[in-house]
Design a protein around this motif. Structure first.
Motif, PDB file in Angstrom:
ATOM      1  N   GLU A  96       0.830  -1.205   0.000  1.00 33.03           N
ATOM      2  CA  GLU A  96       0.000   0.000   0.000  1.00 33.03           C
ATOM      3  C   GLU A  96       0.868   1.260   0.000  1.00 33.03           C
ATOM      4  N   TYR A  97       1.972   1.242   0.718  1.00 31.64           N
ATOM      5  CA  TYR A  97       2.891   2.391   0.738  1.00 31.64           C
ATOM      6  C   TYR A  97       3.460   2.630  -0.659  1.00 31.64           C
ATOM      7  N   GLU A  98       3.849   1.562  -1.338  1.00 29.22           N
ATOM      8  CA  GLU A  98       4.400   1.705  -2.693  1.00 29.22           C
ATOM      9  C   GLU A  98       3.343   2.243  -3.656  1.00 29.22           C
ATOM     10  N   ARG A  99       2.118   1.788  -3.511  1.00 27.19           N
ATOM     11  CA  ARG A  99       1.026   2.274  -4.371  1.00 27.19           C
ATOM     12  C   ARG A  99       0.792   3.770  -4.134  1.00 27.19           C
ATOM     13  N   GLU A 100       0.844   4.192  -2.878  1.00 22.98           N
ATOM     14  CA  GLU A 100       0.658   5.602  -2.560  1.00 22.98           C
ATOM     15  C   GLU A 100       1.790   6.454  -3.125  1.00 22.98           C
ATOM     16  N   CYS A 101       3.022   5.937  -3.062  1.00 23.55           N
ATOM     17  CA  CYS A 101       4.159   6.661  -3.637  1.00 23.55           C
ATOM     18  C   CYS A 101       3.984   6.839  -5.143  1.00 23.55           C
ATOM     19  N   GLN A 102       3.522   5.801  -5.818  1.00 25.71           N
ATOM     20  CA  GLN A 102       3.281   5.911  -7.262  1.00 25.71           C
ATOM     21  C   GLN A 102       2.201   6.947  -7.555  1.00 25.71           C
ATOM     22  N   MET A 103       1.157   6.988  -6.728  1.00 30.31           N
ATOM     23  CA  MET A 103       0.081   7.951  -6.944  1.00 30.31           C
ATOM     24  C   MET A 103       0.619   9.380  -6.796  1.00 30.31           C
ATOM     25  N   PHE A 104       1.448   9.617  -5.771  1.00 25.07           N
ATOM     26  CA  PHE A 104       2.002  10.959  -5.589  1.00 25.07           C
ATOM     27  C   PHE A 104       2.934  11.333  -6.736  1.00 25.07           C
ATOM     28  N   GLU A 105       3.693  10.366  -7.253  1.00 23.42           N
ATOM     29  CA  GLU A 105       4.554  10.646  -8.407  1.00 23.42           C
ATOM     30  C   GLU A 105       3.725  11.017  -9.629  1.00 23.42           C
ATOM     31  N   GLN A 106       2.605  10.305  -9.866  1.00 20.39           N
ATOM     32  CA  GLN A 106       1.739  10.619 -11.003  1.00 20.39           C
ATOM     33  C   GLN A 106       1.118  12.001 -10.841  1.00 20.39           C
ATOM     34  N   MET A 107       0.717  12.335  -9.616  1.00 15.05           N
ATOM     35  CA  MET A 107       0.142  13.668  -9.383  1.00 15.05           C
ATOM     36  C   MET A 107       1.182  14.758  -9.633  1.00 15.05           C
ATOM     37  N   ALA A 108       2.425  14.519  -9.227  1.00 10.63           N
ATOM     38  CA  ALA A 108       3.488  15.493  -9.445  1.00 10.63           C
ATOM     39  C   ALA A 108       3.779  15.643 -10.932  1.00 10.63           C
ATOM     40  N   GLN A 109       3.759  14.537 -11.681  1.00 13.51           N
ATOM     41  CA  GLN A 109       3.982  14.618 -13.128  1.00 13.51           C
ATOM     42  C   GLN A 109       2.848  15.380 -13.815  1.00 13.51           C
ATOM     43  N   ALA A 110       1.610  15.115 -13.390  1.00 15.64           N
ATOM     44  CA  ALA A 110       0.474  15.820 -13.998  1.00 15.64           C
ATOM     45  C   ALA A 110       0.549  17.314 -13.695  1.00 15.64           C
ATOM     46  N   GLN A 111       0.903  17.666 -12.469  1.00 15.17           N
ATOM     47  CA  GLN A 111       1.008  19.075 -12.104  1.00 15.17           C
ATOM     48  C   GLN A 111       2.145  19.745 -12.868  1.00 15.17           C
ATOM     49  N   SER A 112       3.255  19.023 -13.033  1.00 12.86           N
ATOM     50  CA  SER A 112       4.380  19.567 -13.787  1.00 12.86           C
ATOM     51  C   SER A 112       3.993  19.767 -15.248  1.00 12.86           C
ATOM     52  N   ALA A 113       3.233  18.842 -15.798  1.00 16.12           N
ATOM     53  CA  ALA A 113       2.796  18.971 -17.195  1.00 16.12           C
ATOM     54  C   ALA A 113       1.868  20.169 -17.360  1.00 16.12           C
ATOM     55  N   GLN A 114       0.998  20.421 -16.369  1.00 15.48           N
ATOM     56  CA  GLN A 114       0.104  21.576 -16.444  1.00 15.48           C
ATOM     57  C   GLN A 114       0.885  22.887 -16.338  1.00 15.48           C
ATOM     58  N   MET A 115       1.898  22.897 -15.505  1.00 16.78           N
ATOM     59  CA  MET A 115       2.678  24.111 -15.322  1.00 16.78           C
ATOM     60  C   MET A 115       3.498  24.433 -16.564  1.00 16.78           C
ATOM     61  N   ASN A 116       3.965  23.401 -17.266  1.00 15.02           N
ATOM     62  CA  ASN A 116       4.808  23.604 -18.447  1.00 15.02           C
ATOM     63  C   ASN A 116       4.005  23.735 -19.738  1.00 15.02           C
ATOM     64  N   ALA A 117       2.700  23.551 -19.645  1.00  8.18           N
ATOM     65  CA  ALA A 117       1.867  23.654 -20.841  1.00  8.18           C
ATOM     66  C   ALA A 117       1.814  25.129 -21.299  1.00  8.18           C
ATOM     67  N   PRO A 118       1.730  25.330 -22.640  1.00  6.68           N
ATOM     68  CA  PRO A 118       1.637  26.713 -23.124  1.00  6.68           C
ATOM     69  C   PRO A 118       0.313  27.339 -22.676  1.00  6.68           C
ATOM     70  N   ALA A 119       0.363  28.606 -22.408  1.00  2.44           N
ATOM     71  CA  ALA A 119      -0.835  29.314 -21.927  1.00  2.44           C
ATOM     72  C   ALA A 119      -1.836  29.427 -23.056  1.00  2.44           C
ATOM     73  N   ALA A 120      -3.116  29.236 -22.725  1.00  2.00           N
ATOM     74  CA  ALA A 120      -4.191  29.350 -23.715  1.00  2.00           C
ATOM     75  C   ALA A 120      -4.489  30.831 -23.942  1.00  2.00           C
ATOM     76  N   LEU A 121      -4.656  31.213 -25.193  1.00  5.93           N
ATOM     77  CA  LEU A 121      -4.934  32.609 -25.515  1.00  5.93           C
ATOM     78  C   LEU A 121      -6.347  32.890 -25.666  1.00  5.93           C
TER      79      LEU A 121
END
Length: 102
Positions: A77-102
């Motif tokens: 369960e700890y490993e599954r939670e770590c993977q979930m936090f990594e996926q959330m961090a990747q998604a947040q990083s992808a949103q931050m690096n996405a080009p701004a919508a005009l």
């Protein structure tokens, strides 16, 4: 002056052959092993060792079974939670690096 010894005496104090000295030691040891106190101590030590072996085996089985039943699911369960936090961090990083919508 060097003292000369007969062949086969190899430094034993009485000048007797080494094999005779070893035989005397083994006979003294065998006589001591026939002593009732030594026999009783030997039997008690054998009983202690066999009891410790039995108890150690049971304790090891109990600890390993408890670890498998209780510890492994927690680690999974700890490993599954770590993977979930990594996926959330990747998604947040992808949103931050996405080009701004005009």
């Amino acid at each position: 002056l060097k003292s000369r010894r007969a062949p086969g005496t190899h430094g034993s104090p009485g000048g007797e052959p080494l094999s005779a000295a070893m035989g005397a030691v083994f006979s003294a040891l065998a006589a001591a092993m026939r002593n009732p106190k030594v026999t009783r101590a030997k039997n008690r030590m054998a009983k202690l060792v066999s009891t410790a072996w039995w108890l150690g085996g049971n304790v090891l089985w109990t600890v390993s079974t408890g670890l498998l039943v209780l510890g492994v699911p927690v680690l999974v369960e700890y490993e599954r939670e770590c993977q979930m936090f990594e996926q959330m961090a990747q998604a947040q990083s992808a949103q931050m690096n996405a080009p701004a919508a005009l």
